[in-house]
Design a protein around this motif. Sequence first.
Motif, PDB file in Angstrom:
ATOM      1  N   MET A 257     -24.887  30.371  80.208  1.00 42.08           N
ATOM      2  CA  MET A 257     -25.136  29.608  78.926  1.00 42.08           C
ATOM      3  C   MET A 257     -26.237  30.272  78.199  1.00 42.08           C
ATOM      4  SD  MET A 257     -26.126  25.896  77.906  1.00 42.08           S
ATOM      5  CE  MET A 257     -24.998  24.904  78.221  1.00 42.08           C
ATOM      6  N   ARG A 258     -26.179  30.411  76.916  1.00 40.44           N
ATOM      7  CA  ARG A 258     -27.357  30.983  76.001  1.00 40.44           C
ATOM      8  C   ARG A 258     -28.320  29.703  75.683  1.00 40.44           C
ATOM      9  NH1 ARG A 258     -27.201  36.560  76.215  1.00 40.44           N
ATOM     10  NH2 ARG A 258     -24.901  37.318  75.998  1.00 40.44           N
ATOM     11  N   ASP A 259     -29.487  30.172  75.432  1.00 41.30           N
ATOM     12  CA  ASP A 259     -30.372  29.142  74.700  1.00 41.30           C
ATOM     13  C   ASP A 259     -29.809  28.734  73.426  1.00 41.30           C
ATOM     14  OD1 ASP A 259     -32.030  28.547  76.779  1.00 41.30           O
ATOM     15  OD2 ASP A 259     -33.141  30.666  76.438  1.00 41.30           O
ATOM     16  N   VAL A 260     -29.615  30.001  72.722  1.00 45.24           N
ATOM     17  CA  VAL A 260     -29.202  30.023  71.204  1.00 45.24           C
ATOM     18  C   VAL A 260     -28.229  31.057  71.034  1.00 45.24           C
ATOM     19  CG1 VAL A 260     -30.130  30.175  68.982  1.00 45.24           C
ATOM     20  CG2 VAL A 260     -31.566  29.292  70.818  1.00 45.24           C
ATOM     21  N   ILE A 261     -27.018  30.542  70.131  1.00 41.52           N
ATOM     22  CA  ILE A 261     -26.139  31.541  69.712  1.00 41.52           C
ATOM     23  C   ILE A 261     -26.214  31.491  68.272  1.00 41.52           C
ATOM     24  CG2 ILE A 261     -23.773  32.077  68.985  1.00 41.52           C
ATOM     25  CD1 ILE A 261     -22.989  31.221  72.030  1.00 41.52           C
ATOM     26  N   ILE A 262     -26.256  32.821  67.424  1.00 45.56           N
ATOM     27  CA  ILE A 262     -26.460  32.755  66.051  1.00 45.56           C
ATOM     28  C   ILE A 262     -25.369  33.514  65.375  1.00 45.56           C
ATOM     29  CG2 ILE A 262     -28.142  33.897  64.212  1.00 45.56           C
ATOM     30  CD1 ILE A 262     -30.232  33.777  66.414  1.00 45.56           C
ATOM     31  N   VAL A 263     -24.682  33.164  64.384  1.00 40.57           N
ATOM     32  CA  VAL A 263     -23.514  33.593  63.818  1.00 40.57           C
ATOM     33  C   VAL A 263     -24.184  34.426  62.586  1.00 40.57           C
ATOM     34  CG1 VAL A 263     -21.245  33.122  62.891  1.00 40.57           C
ATOM     35  CG2 VAL A 263     -22.152  31.635  64.683  1.00 40.57           C
ATOM     36  N   GLY A 264     -23.777  35.458  62.444  1.00 36.34           N
ATOM     37  CA  GLY A 264     -24.166  36.334  61.390  1.00 36.34           C
ATOM     38  C   GLY A 264     -25.390  37.122  61.554  1.00 36.34           C
ATOM     39  N   ALA A 265     -25.395  38.638  61.302  1.00 31.08           N
ATOM     40  CA  ALA A 265     -26.436  39.367  61.523  1.00 31.08           C
ATOM     41  C   ALA A 265     -26.962  39.892  60.150  1.00 31.08           C
ATOM     42  CB  ALA A 265     -26.165  40.460  62.576  1.00 31.08           C
ATOM     43  N   GLY A 266     -27.147  39.147  59.100  1.00 32.96           N
ATOM     44  CA  GLY A 266     -27.635  39.613  58.103  1.00 32.96           C
ATOM     45  C   GLY A 266     -29.103  39.240  58.150  1.00 32.96           C
ATOM     46  N   PRO A 267     -29.968  39.486  57.170  1.00 37.24           N
ATOM     47  CA  PRO A 267     -31.503  39.093  57.364  1.00 37.24           C
ATOM     48  C   PRO A 267     -31.772  37.716  58.109  1.00 37.24           C
ATOM     49  CG  PRO A 267     -30.993  39.849  55.159  1.00 37.24           C
ATOM     50  CD  PRO A 267     -29.726  39.584  55.980  1.00 37.24           C
ATOM     51  N   GLY A 268     -31.084  36.778  57.497  1.00 32.60           N
ATOM     52  CA  GLY A 268     -31.508  35.388  58.333  1.00 32.60           C
ATOM     53  C   GLY A 268     -31.051  35.379  59.907  1.00 32.60           C
ATOM     54  N   GLY A 269     -30.052  35.856  60.091  1.00 27.89           N
ATOM     55  CA  GLY A 269     -29.699  35.740  61.474  1.00 27.89           C
ATOM     56  C   GLY A 269     -30.538  36.544  62.489  1.00 27.89           C
ATOM     57  N   SER A 270     -30.779  37.667  61.930  1.00 23.56           N
ATOM     58  CA  SER A 270     -31.521  38.710  62.784  1.00 23.56           C
ATOM     59  C   SER A 270     -32.944  38.370  62.865  1.00 23.56           C
ATOM     60  CB  SER A 270     -31.468  40.079  62.138  1.00 23.56           C
ATOM     61  OG  SER A 270     -30.428  40.857  62.159  1.00 23.56           O
ATOM     62  N   ALA A 271     -33.452  37.852  61.568  1.00 20.79           N
ATOM     63  CA  ALA A 271     -34.792  37.297  61.863  1.00 20.79           C
ATOM     64  C   ALA A 271     -35.018  36.057  62.832  1.00 20.79           C
ATOM     65  CB  ALA A 271     -35.438  36.613  60.557  1.00 20.79           C
ATOM     66  N   THR A 272     -33.958  35.265  62.924  1.00 18.92           N
ATOM     67  CA  THR A 272     -34.030  34.021  63.771  1.00 18.92           C
ATOM     68  C   THR A 272     -34.046  34.659  65.169  1.00 18.92           C
ATOM     69  OG1 THR A 272     -32.769  32.886  62.125  1.00 18.92           O
ATOM     70  CG2 THR A 272     -32.914  31.673  64.134  1.00 18.92           C
ATOM     71  N   ALA A 273     -32.988  35.571  65.366  1.00 21.26           N
ATOM     72  CA  ALA A 273     -32.977  36.082  66.592  1.00 21.26           C
ATOM     73  C   ALA A 273     -34.117  36.719  67.113  1.00 21.26           C
ATOM     74  CB  ALA A 273     -31.513  37.020  66.700  1.00 21.26           C
ATOM     75  N   LYS A 274     -34.783  37.437  66.594  1.00 23.15           N
ATOM     76  CA  LYS A 274     -36.137  38.115  66.809  1.00 23.15           C
ATOM     77  C   LYS A 274     -37.193  37.325  67.102  1.00 23.15           C
ATOM     78  CE  LYS A 274     -39.437  39.991  64.229  1.00 23.15           C
ATOM     79  NZ  LYS A 274     -40.237  40.804  63.228  1.00 23.15           N
ATOM     80  N   HIS A 275     -37.112  36.200  66.365  1.00 22.39           N
ATOM     81  CA  HIS A 275     -38.506  35.258  66.500  1.00 22.39           C
ATOM     82  C   HIS A 275     -38.075  34.581  68.019  1.00 22.39           C
ATOM     83  CE1 HIS A 275     -40.462  36.495  62.985  1.00 22.39           C
ATOM     84  NE2 HIS A 275     -39.798  35.802  62.293  1.00 22.39           N
ATOM     85  N   LEU A 276     -37.018  34.093  68.146  1.00 24.56           N
ATOM     86  CA  LEU A 276     -36.719  33.378  69.291  1.00 24.56           C
ATOM     87  C   LEU A 276     -36.740  34.314  70.721  1.00 24.56           C
ATOM     88  CD1 LEU A 276     -33.873  31.350  68.096  1.00 24.56           C
ATOM     89  CD2 LEU A 276     -35.839  30.349  69.054  1.00 24.56           C
ATOM     90  N   SER A 277     -36.148  35.481  70.528  1.00 22.89           N
ATOM     91  CA  SER A 277     -36.183  36.541  71.544  1.00 22.89           C
ATOM     92  C   SER A 277     -37.669  36.806  72.039  1.00 22.89           C
ATOM     93  CB  SER A 277     -35.400  37.754  71.299  1.00 22.89           C
ATOM     94  OG  SER A 277     -34.120  37.506  70.888  1.00 22.89           O
ATOM     95  N   GLU A 278     -38.675  36.969  71.119  1.00 20.00           N
ATOM     96  CA  GLU A 278     -39.922  37.288  71.432  1.00 20.00           C
ATOM     97  C   GLU A 278     -40.584  36.132  72.172  1.00 20.00           C
ATOM     98  OE1 GLU A 278     -41.616  39.204  68.044  1.00 20.00           O
ATOM     99  OE2 GLU A 278     -41.753  37.395  66.914  1.00 20.00           O
ATOM    100  N   LYS A 279     -40.077  34.964  71.753  1.00 17.39           N
ATOM    101  CA  LYS A 279     -40.504  33.750  72.537  1.00 17.39           C
ATOM    102  C   LYS A 279     -39.912  33.764  74.122  1.00 17.39           C
ATOM    103  CE  LYS A 279     -41.026  31.018  68.312  1.00 17.39           C
ATOM    104  NZ  LYS A 279     -42.600  31.138  68.206  1.00 17.39           N
ATOM    105  N   GLY A 280     -39.135  34.478  74.268  1.00 15.36           N
ATOM    106  CA  GLY A 280     -38.386  34.738  75.619  1.00 15.36           C
ATOM    107  C   GLY A 280     -37.070  33.960  75.907  1.00 15.36           C
ATOM    108  N   TYR A 281     -36.417  33.517  74.799  1.00 13.99           N
ATOM    109  CA  TYR A 281     -35.160  32.626  75.011  1.00 13.99           C
ATOM    110  C   TYR A 281     -34.102  33.819  75.091  1.00 13.99           C
ATOM    111  CZ  TYR A 281     -37.792  28.692  73.794  1.00 13.99           C
ATOM    112  OH  TYR A 281     -38.863  27.570  73.755  1.00 13.99           O
TER     113      TYR A 281
END
Length: 391
Positions: free
Chosen positions: A1-25
Motif C-alpha cells: 500500500m502507498r502512503d499517497v497516490i497522486i493522479v496527474g503529473a502537471g505542476p500541481g501533481g509533481s509538486a505535491t509528489a516532490k514535497h511528500l517524497s522528500e518527507k520520506g513517504y
Amino acid sequence: MRDVIIVGAGPGGSATAKHLSEKGYSVALYEKRQEIGAPKRCGEGISLGRVERLGLNPPKNCIRQKIDGAKIYAPSGKAVEIDYGKDSGYILERKMFDKWLAEEAARKGAFVQAKTYIKDVVRERGRVSGVKGESCSEKFEEKSKILVAADGVESKISRVAGLNTTCNPLLIDSGVQFEMAGIEIEDPKKIHLYFGNKIAPRGYLWIFPKGKDVANVGIGIIGNCTIPAIDYLKKFVENKEELKKGSILEVNAGSIPVGGFLKKMTLDNFLIVGDAAYQVNPIHGGGIYEAQFAGRIAAEVIDEALQKKNTSDKQLNKYNIEWWKQRGNSLRKIEKLREVVENLSDEDFNYLADKLTGEDLVNFTRGNSLVTLAKLLLKRPHLIKLAKALF
Ligand SMILES: Cc1cc2nc3c(=O)[nH]c(=O)nc-3n(C[C@H](O)[C@H](O)[C@H](O)COP(=O)(O)OP(=O)(O)OC[C@H]3O[C@@H](n4cnc5c(N)ncnc54)[C@H](O)[C@@H]3O)c2cc1C
C-alpha cells in the motif's frame, strides 16, 4: 500500500509528489499522457517572483525567454508599458519544465509512471482507499492512505471520489493558442496583451515571445461565446502584419478557470490540487504557480495527517483552511476585479488606459490597490455600482 497516490503529473501533481517524497513517504504519481508535459496547453508565462517563491531553480532548457515587462494594449491601440528594467519573468518550455518537475519528484523517491490512466477510485467502508486504472494497456488496482486529484480542469477523479466540483460554466474561459514562428516581435523581452470586447470578449489576446521570431499567440475568452475562440485568434493573426506571414508550429486549446474557488476540497482520505480545484488567478488565467503552491500546502497537511494516523476529512480540512488563508482570499479579491473588468466597455478600457500606469496594473493582478481603480471608476457615473464592489 502507498502512503499517497497522486493522479496527474502537471505542476500541481509533481509538486505535491516532490514535497511528500522528500518527507520520506511512499508516493505514486500517475499520468495518463505518454509523455509528461506534452502537448502543452499553456502560454508558458510565469513571473520570476513566483518561481523564487516556489524555491525553484529550473535548468536552462526549461526557459525559452527571459521577460522584463509587459505592454498592455487598450482597444484604442494605446499601450500601457510595464518595464522592470531587469528580468522579471520567464516564458517556459512546458514540455521540458513539467518533465523536470516530475524528474525532481522521482529524484526525491516518488514512483512516476506515464501512460497510466486512472479510471476510478477504490473504496473501503465508503471511504476512498485507492485507484483503479490502466497502465500501458494493463489494468491495475492500487491502495493508498490518501488520494490526491491533480488531474486538471476537466478533473473526473474528484467527481468519482464524491466531491461536487461542478462550477458555473460562465466561470470557465475558452483558450486557444498558436505557437508561431517566422513572425516579427516588436520587443521580444516583453509580453504583449490586447484587450477589447470586439477582439476578445471578457478576456484578452496575448503574444508571449519565445525568442526574436517565435511566440505563443493565444486568446482566452468567455466560454459561452457564440463565436469560437479560434475564430477571434485567426482574425487577430490575419490583421497583424507582423504575425500573418508566420507559420503555426502547434495549436493548443484548453479550458481556463476564472473563479469559482471551492470551499471544500477534501473528503476522508482525499483532496484536490491545482486546476482540478480551479486554483487559477482569475484575472490572467495563470495557474502554473497556483497549482504548485497548493501542492506544497497539500503536502504539509498530508504529512501531519499521516503522522497522526488520522486521514479523516476533519483532519484534512486544514487544507481548505490553509489554502483559503494563504491564496483563496486574495484570489477571491482578484475574482471581484475580473467581475468588474468583464463589464467594461471598450470606451471604459480606453479611459483607464489614459489614467493608469503599468505599476497600477501589476498591483491589480495581485489583488492590491484595487481602491485606486475603484476611485477612477467612480468618476464614470455608469460604473459607480461596479466600483463599489472593489471597496
Ligand atoms: C490556453 C492556455 C494558456 C495558459 N497560459 C498560462 C500561462 O501563460 N501561465 C500560467 O501560469 N498558466 C497558464 N495556463 C494555465 C496552466 O496551464 C494551468 O493552470 C496549469 O497547468 C495547472 O496545473 P495542474 O497540475 O493543476 O493541471 P495540468 O497541468 O492540467 O495537469 C493535469 C494532468 O493530469 C493528467 N490527467 C488528467 N486526468 C487523468 C487521469 N484520469 N489519470 C491520469 N492522469 C490524468 C493530465 O494529462 C495532465 O497532465 C494556461 C491554460 C491554457 C488552457
